[in-house]
Design an enzyme around this catalytic site. Structure first.
Site, short mmCIF file in Angstrom:
data_model
loop_
_atom_site.label_atom_id
_atom_site.label_comp_id
_atom_site.label_asym_id
_atom_site.label_seq_id
_atom_site.Cartn_x
_atom_site.Cartn_y
_atom_site.Cartn_z
N ASP A 5 0.87 -1.17 0.00
CA ASP A 5 0.00 0.00 0.00
C ASP A 5 0.91 1.23 0.00
OD1 ASP A 5 -2.35 1.63 0.41
OD2 ASP A 5 -1.82 1.79 2.51
N SER A 6 0.32 2.37 -0.23
CA SER A 6 1.08 3.61 -0.16
C SER A 6 1.57 3.89 1.27
CB SER A 6 0.19 4.77 -0.60
OG SER A 6 -0.95 4.82 0.21
N TYR A 57 -0.48 8.18 -2.37
CA TYR A 57 -0.49 7.82 -3.79
C TYR A 57 -1.65 8.53 -4.51
CZ TYR A 57 2.88 3.87 -3.71
OH TYR A 57 3.99 3.07 -3.63
N GLY A 58 -2.68 8.85 -3.73
CA GLY A 58 -3.91 9.38 -4.32
C GLY A 58 -3.72 10.65 -5.13
N CYS A 97 -4.18 -1.35 -2.09
CA CYS A 97 -4.34 0.10 -2.21
C CYS A 97 -5.17 0.35 -3.46
CB CYS A 97 -2.95 0.72 -2.36
SG CYS A 97 -2.95 2.46 -2.77
N ASN A 98 -6.22 1.12 -3.30
CA ASN A 98 -7.07 1.39 -4.47
C ASN A 98 -6.35 2.20 -5.53
OD1 ASN A 98 -10.22 0.77 -4.39
ND2 ASN A 98 -9.40 0.84 -2.32
N SER A 99 -5.58 3.19 -5.08
CA SER A 99 -4.90 4.06 -6.05
C SER A 99 -3.89 3.24 -6.87
CB SER A 99 -4.19 5.20 -5.34
OG SER A 99 -5.10 5.88 -4.51
N GLU A 138 -5.97 9.38 9.03
CA GLU A 138 -4.61 9.13 9.52
C GLU A 138 -4.28 9.98 10.74
OE1 GLU A 138 -1.36 9.29 6.51
OE2 GLU A 138 -2.57 7.67 5.73
N THR A 188 -8.50 2.34 1.02
CA THR A 188 -8.22 1.42 2.13
C THR A 188 -8.40 2.07 3.50
OG1 THR A 188 -5.90 2.01 1.85
CG2 THR A 188 -6.64 -0.03 0.84
N HIS A 189 -8.42 3.39 3.57
CA HIS A 189 -8.60 4.05 4.87
C HIS A 189 -10.06 4.04 5.32
CE1 HIS A 189 -4.67 5.60 3.91
NE2 HIS A 189 -4.61 6.36 4.98
N1 DGL Z 1 -4.20 3.66 0.23
C1 DGL Z 1 -4.71 4.67 -0.66
C2 DGL Z 1 -5.90 4.11 -1.45
O1 DGL Z 1 -6.48 3.10 -1.10
C3 DGL Z 1 -5.15 5.92 0.05
C4 DGL Z 1 -4.05 6.76 0.58
C5 DGL Z 1 -3.20 7.41 -0.49
O2 DGL Z 1 -3.65 8.33 -1.17
O3 DGL Z 1 -2.07 6.97 -0.62
O4 DGL Z 1 -6.26 4.69 -2.44
#
Ligand code: DGL
Length: 262
Positions: free
Chosen positions: A3-4, A35-36, A66-68, A147, A180-181
């Site tokens: 994940d990021s 990452y977003g 991580c979705n991004s 966070e 994921t948050h």
């Molecule tokens: N983990 C990232 C996601 O699921 C969210 C946090 C980020 O922007 O890195 O998109």
């Protein structure tokens, strides 16, 4: 899984609960979070380098938690990893569920700018031809808010309400939490909708999918006498990251600094 940062620990938690015999090797790219807001090219470059590390650790499956990164880099990572490991993402399981459960209906989605602007959920849903109308809204304040520990309080209530009253999300019947948050604010979002909109948390769908996948491909770990020892790496270490693991994993875990970028 990677994940990021540490938000992906919500996925790690769901996976470790459902699959207690699997050893997890988690990498949080805290040096590059969030990452977003990053470009697709940057996320792809980070993801490939992280996969090198996970392959070195002989992971049988790499789950992009991580979705991004799932939106920006899944296809590339799959190609890059080839036959060395299987690659899963956090998008496909929830898309499959929405396609079945909400055919012909309007579904909302919230996530980072990268996830929403990539349009990947819409493309994948359109491929299913189930007539799901997706209404997506980027909600970039939510991940940093969580966070910093702002959830289940009046500050987060205000921000959530501000986003969810956006006309883009009018008349939806379900809402996908495409970050994921967001499992941390599922309860607040459910309350906002007073139960009239189903709030879909991908982490459980991802864990269930991972379980079915491992069984189907004969990859499931055999039960051992001792529970597996998970490892948690981060590319940049601060004590505050470690403290925040409690929020996402349900208990504080030790983070090992792995300076992948030096
Ligand atoms: N983990 C990232 C996601 O699921 C969210 C946090 C980020 O922007 O890195 O998109």
């Amino acid at each position: 899984m990677f994940d990021s940062g540490i938000g992906g620990l919500t996925v790690a938690r769901a996976v470790s609960r459902l699959l207690p015999h699997e050893q997890l090797i988690y990498f949080g790219d805290t040096a590059h979070l969030p990452y977003g807001d990053k470009s697709t090219a940057a996320i792809q470059a980070y993801s490939v380098k992280i996969c090198d590390l996970l392959l070195k650790q002989q992971c049988k499956v790499i789950l992009i938690a991580c979705n991004s990164a799932s939106a920006a880099a899944y296809e590339l990572v799959r190609e890059y990893v080839g036959s060395k490991a299987r690659v899963l993402n956090v998008i496909d399981p929830i898309v499959a569920h929405v396609g079945k459960a909400y055919a012909g209906r309007a579904v909302g989605l919230i996530g980072t700018k990268q996830t929403v602007n990539s349009n990947v959920y819409k493309k994948k849903l359109d491929d299913l031809d189930a007539g799901v109308q997706l209404h997506a809204l980027a909600t970039p304040l939510l991940a940093p808010m969580i966070e910093e520990g702002f959830f289940n309080n009046s500050v987060s209530d205000n921000i959530i309400q501000n986003y969810l009253t956006n006309p883009a999300l009018d008349s939806i019947e379900a809402l996908v939490l495409a970050c994921t948050h967001y499992p941390m604010i599922k309860e607040q979002i459910t309350q906002f909708y007073e139960g009239k909109v189903e709030v879909l948390d991908a982490s459980d769908a991802v864990a269930t999918h991972a379980q079915a996948y491992l069984e189907e491909h004969n990859l499931a770990a055999r039960p051992a006498k001792k529970p597996p020892t998970h490892q948690f790496y981060v590319s940049d270490f601060t004590r505050s990251f470690e403290e925040s693991t409690r929020i996402f994993f349900g208990q504080e875990v030790h983070l090992e600094h792995y300076p992948l970028w030096e």
